[in-house]
Design an enzyme around this catalytic site. Structure first.
Site, PDB file in Angstrom:
ATOM      1  N   ASN A 289       0.784  -1.252  -0.032  1.00  0.00           N
ATOM      2  CA  ASN A 289       0.064   0.053  -0.261  1.00  0.00           C
ATOM      3  C   ASN A 289       0.979   1.234  -0.139  1.00  0.00           C
ATOM      4  O   ASN A 289       1.504   1.634   1.042  1.00  0.00           O
ATOM      5  CB  ASN A 289      -0.883   0.066   1.286  1.00  0.00           C
ATOM      6  CG  ASN A 289      -1.611   1.097   1.345  1.00  0.00           C
ATOM      7  OD1 ASN A 289      -1.745   2.080   0.593  1.00  0.00           O
ATOM      8  ND2 ASN A 289      -2.448   1.426   2.712  1.00  0.00           N
ATOM      9  N   TRP A 290       0.939   1.942  -1.104  1.00  0.00           N
ATOM     10  CA  TRP A 290       2.037   3.054  -1.238  1.00  0.00           C
ATOM     11  C   TRP A 290       1.167   4.110  -0.437  1.00  0.00           C
ATOM     12  O   TRP A 290       2.048   5.399  -0.439  1.00  0.00           O
ATOM     13  CB  TRP A 290       2.284   3.342  -2.719  1.00  0.00           C
ATOM     14  CG  TRP A 290       3.005   2.200  -3.408  1.00  0.00           C
ATOM     15  CD1 TRP A 290       3.518   1.012  -2.891  1.00  0.00           C
ATOM     16  CD2 TRP A 290       3.528   2.092  -4.573  1.00  0.00           C
ATOM     17  NE1 TRP A 290       4.357   0.250  -3.919  1.00  0.00           N
ATOM     18  CE2 TRP A 290       4.429   1.144  -4.889  1.00  0.00           C
ATOM     19  CE3 TRP A 290       3.361   3.020  -5.975  1.00  0.00           C
ATOM     20  CZ2 TRP A 290       4.735   0.429  -6.207  1.00  0.00           C
ATOM     21  CZ3 TRP A 290       3.928   2.688  -7.056  1.00  0.00           C
ATOM     22  CH2 TRP A 290       4.618   1.384  -7.115  1.00  0.00           C
ATOM     23  N   LYS A 291       0.187   4.241  -0.286  1.00  0.00           N
ATOM     24  CA  LYS A 291      -0.424   5.332   0.350  1.00  0.00           C
ATOM     25  C   LYS A 291      -0.409   6.652  -0.734  1.00  0.00           C
ATOM     26  O   LYS A 291      -0.238   6.475  -2.011  1.00  0.00           O
ATOM     27  CB  LYS A 291       0.019   5.758   1.706  1.00  0.00           C
ATOM     28  CG  LYS A 291      -0.242   4.330   2.605  1.00  0.00           C
ATOM     29  CD  LYS A 291       0.018   4.718   3.893  1.00  0.00           C
ATOM     30  CE  LYS A 291      -0.225   3.387   4.922  1.00  0.00           C
ATOM     31  NZ  LYS A 291      -0.113   3.417   6.137  1.00  0.00           N
TER      32      LYS A 291
ATOM     33  N   HIS B  77      -9.444   1.644   5.032  1.00  0.00           N
ATOM     34  CA  HIS B  77      -8.255   1.572   5.700  1.00  0.00           C
ATOM     35  C   HIS B  77      -8.612   2.569   6.802  1.00  0.00           C
ATOM     36  O   HIS B  77      -9.297   3.495   6.577  1.00  0.00           O
ATOM     37  CB  HIS B  77      -7.105   2.194   4.701  1.00  0.00           C
ATOM     38  CG  HIS B  77      -5.641   2.019   5.293  1.00  0.00           C
ATOM     39  ND1 HIS B  77      -5.323   3.147   6.140  1.00  0.00           N
ATOM     40  CD2 HIS B  77      -4.852   1.345   5.244  1.00  0.00           C
ATOM     41  CE1 HIS B  77      -3.995   2.735   6.522  1.00  0.00           C
ATOM     42  NE2 HIS B  77      -3.744   1.711   5.845  1.00  0.00           N
TER      43      HIS B  77
ATOM     44  N   GLU C 272      -6.713   4.911   7.887  1.00  0.00           N
ATOM     45  CA  GLU C 272      -6.553   6.476   7.408  1.00  0.00           C
ATOM     46  C   GLU C 272      -7.827   7.195   7.007  1.00  0.00           C
ATOM     47  O   GLU C 272      -8.146   8.236   7.108  1.00  0.00           O
ATOM     48  CB  GLU C 272      -5.101   6.533   6.662  1.00  0.00           C
ATOM     49  CG  GLU C 272      -4.046   6.315   7.461  1.00  0.00           C
ATOM     50  CD  GLU C 272      -2.891   5.672   6.755  1.00  0.00           C
ATOM     51  OE1 GLU C 272      -2.688   5.774   5.339  1.00  0.00           O
ATOM     52  OE2 GLU C 272      -2.046   5.208   7.382  1.00  0.00           O
TER      53      GLU C 272
ATOM     54  N   GLU D 180      -5.603  -4.898  10.654  1.00  0.00           N
ATOM     55  CA  GLU D 180      -4.620  -3.562  11.228  1.00  0.00           C
ATOM     56  C   GLU D 180      -4.926  -3.035  12.163  1.00  0.00           C
ATOM     57  O   GLU D 180      -5.637  -2.215  12.287  1.00  0.00           O
ATOM     58  CB  GLU D 180      -4.221  -2.823   9.794  1.00  0.00           C
ATOM     59  CG  GLU D 180      -4.063  -3.553   8.599  1.00  0.00           C
ATOM     60  CD  GLU D 180      -3.595  -2.435   7.391  1.00  0.00           C
ATOM     61  OE1 GLU D 180      -2.197  -2.567   7.222  1.00  0.00           O
ATOM     62  OE2 GLU D 180      -3.927  -1.471   7.308  1.00  0.00           O
TER      63      GLU D 180
ATOM     64  N   GLY E 216       2.277   2.368  10.760  1.00  0.00           N
ATOM     65  CA  GLY E 216       3.126   3.571  10.654  1.00  0.00           C
ATOM     66  C   GLY E 216       3.876   3.934  12.144  1.00  0.00           C
ATOM     67  O   GLY E 216       4.685   4.897  12.167  1.00  0.00           O
TER      68      GLY E 216
ATOM     69  N   SER F  76       3.189  -1.907  10.292  1.00  0.00           N
ATOM     70  CA  SER F  76       4.724  -1.945  10.618  1.00  0.00           C
ATOM     71  C   SER F  76       5.246  -3.258  10.293  1.00  0.00           C
ATOM     72  O   SER F  76       6.263  -3.756  10.987  1.00  0.00           O
ATOM     73  CB  SER F  76       4.903  -1.660  12.244  1.00  0.00           C
ATOM     74  OG  SER F  76       4.544  -0.172  12.460  1.00  0.00           O
TER      75      SER F  76
ATOM     76  N   GLY G   6       2.782  -0.944   4.430  1.00  0.00           N
ATOM     77  CA  GLY G   6       2.730   0.327   4.105  1.00  0.00           C
ATOM     78  C   GLY G   6       4.039   0.831   3.634  1.00  0.00           C
ATOM     79  O   GLY G   6       4.805   0.526   2.695  1.00  0.00           O
ATOM     80  N   GLY G   7       4.843   1.637   4.733  1.00  0.00           N
ATOM     81  CA  GLY G   7       6.095   2.337   4.629  1.00  0.00           C
ATOM     82  C   GLY G   7       7.147   1.315   3.982  1.00  0.00           C
ATOM     83  O   GLY G   7       7.910   1.754   2.945  1.00  0.00           O
TER      84      GLY G   7
END
Ligand code: PGA
Length: 247
Positions: free
Chosen positions: A8-10, A95, A97, A165, A171, A210, A231-232
């Site tokens: 997930n590149w966001k 998600h 976010e 999640e 994150g 994470s 993600g990251g």
């Protein structure tokens, strides 16, 4: 079962960054396809370009959100049908976010999930408790309600993925313990069976929050963990390829 590794590149990246990243991941994914199914979810504006770079590879493509309607006067929004026609087979829905910054609730997420399934996409439905809910001993109640309220009738066909999640792990560098993950995934499987009647093996339940190269193998060893949502660490080719190798 192959492990699912979803990036997930966001809201990160541009074409210059996404091009080599896509090609490196496609190369790894093709080599590891027996054990790993890889899916990339770039920002909407990059989807069409990434689709071209992935032609001929086994990597799946997903959006990060979609609207509840197929088309209409909804400025700035993107429909599931548009993602599909741009080359997506998947879409992340709900998600944390989106829940936090766009006030998305379970009811809206259920309608988006239905829209995705009706457009021929496989939704990746995100669930997870806040740290307050976990500390209050309410983690399963929150996730159980998310599962039952976010699944539309259409979900009974079994074409969806659940991503667990915990919000406090996204994150932050904190991950849930192996016991917490196993307990929650086992609970989610039972809830899914209750909600859809589908056998527990039919729906992949993946973990996110994470996930990195150095904890991915341990997380994917846990009972009932069918993969990871990253993600990251999905923005760095070497880190993401190590996660694929861990699977
Ligand atoms: P993270 O994000 O890996 O950066 O914690 C995971 C996610 O939000 O899907």
């Amino acid at each position: 079962m192959q492990k699912l590794i979803i990036g997930n590149w966001k809201m990160h990246g541009d074409a210059a960054m996404a091009h080599p990243l896509s090609l490196t991941i496609a190369d790894q994914a093709d080599k590891r396809q027996e054990k790993v199914q890889t899916i990339l979810c770039p920002p909407a504006l990059l989807v069409s370009q990434v689709a071209v770079w992935l032609v001929g590879s086994v990597v799946g493509l997903g959006g990060q959100d979609c609207h509840t309607e197929a088309s209409g006067a909804f400025t700035g929004d993107i429909s599931a049908a548009m993602l599909k026609s741009a080359g997506c087979g998947y879409v992340i829905i709900g998600h944390s976010e989106r829940r936090q910054y766009h006030n998305e609730n379970n009811e809206l997420i259920r309608r988006k999930t239905a829209a995705a399934i009706n457009a021929g996409l496989i939704p990746i439905i995100c669930v997870g408790e806040s740290d307050m809910a976990r500390e209050a001993g309410k983690a399963q109640d929150v996730v159980g309600a998310q599962i039952s309220e976010c699944l539309p009738e259409e979900a009974k066909k079994g074409q969806f993925i659940i991503a667990y999640e915990p919000v406090w792990a996204i994150g932050t560098g904190k991950t849930a313990t192996a016991d917490d993950i196993e307990q929650m995934h086992t609970y989610i499987k039972a809830q899914l069976f209750g909600a859809t009647g589908l056998a527990s093996g039919a729906i992949p339940v993946i973990y996110g929050g994470s996930v990195k190269a150095d904890n991915a193998a341990k997380i994917m060893e846990i009972e009932n963990v069918h993969g990871v949502l990253v993600g990251g660490a999905s923005l760095k080719a070497d880190e993401f390829c190590k996660i694929m190798a861990a699977a």
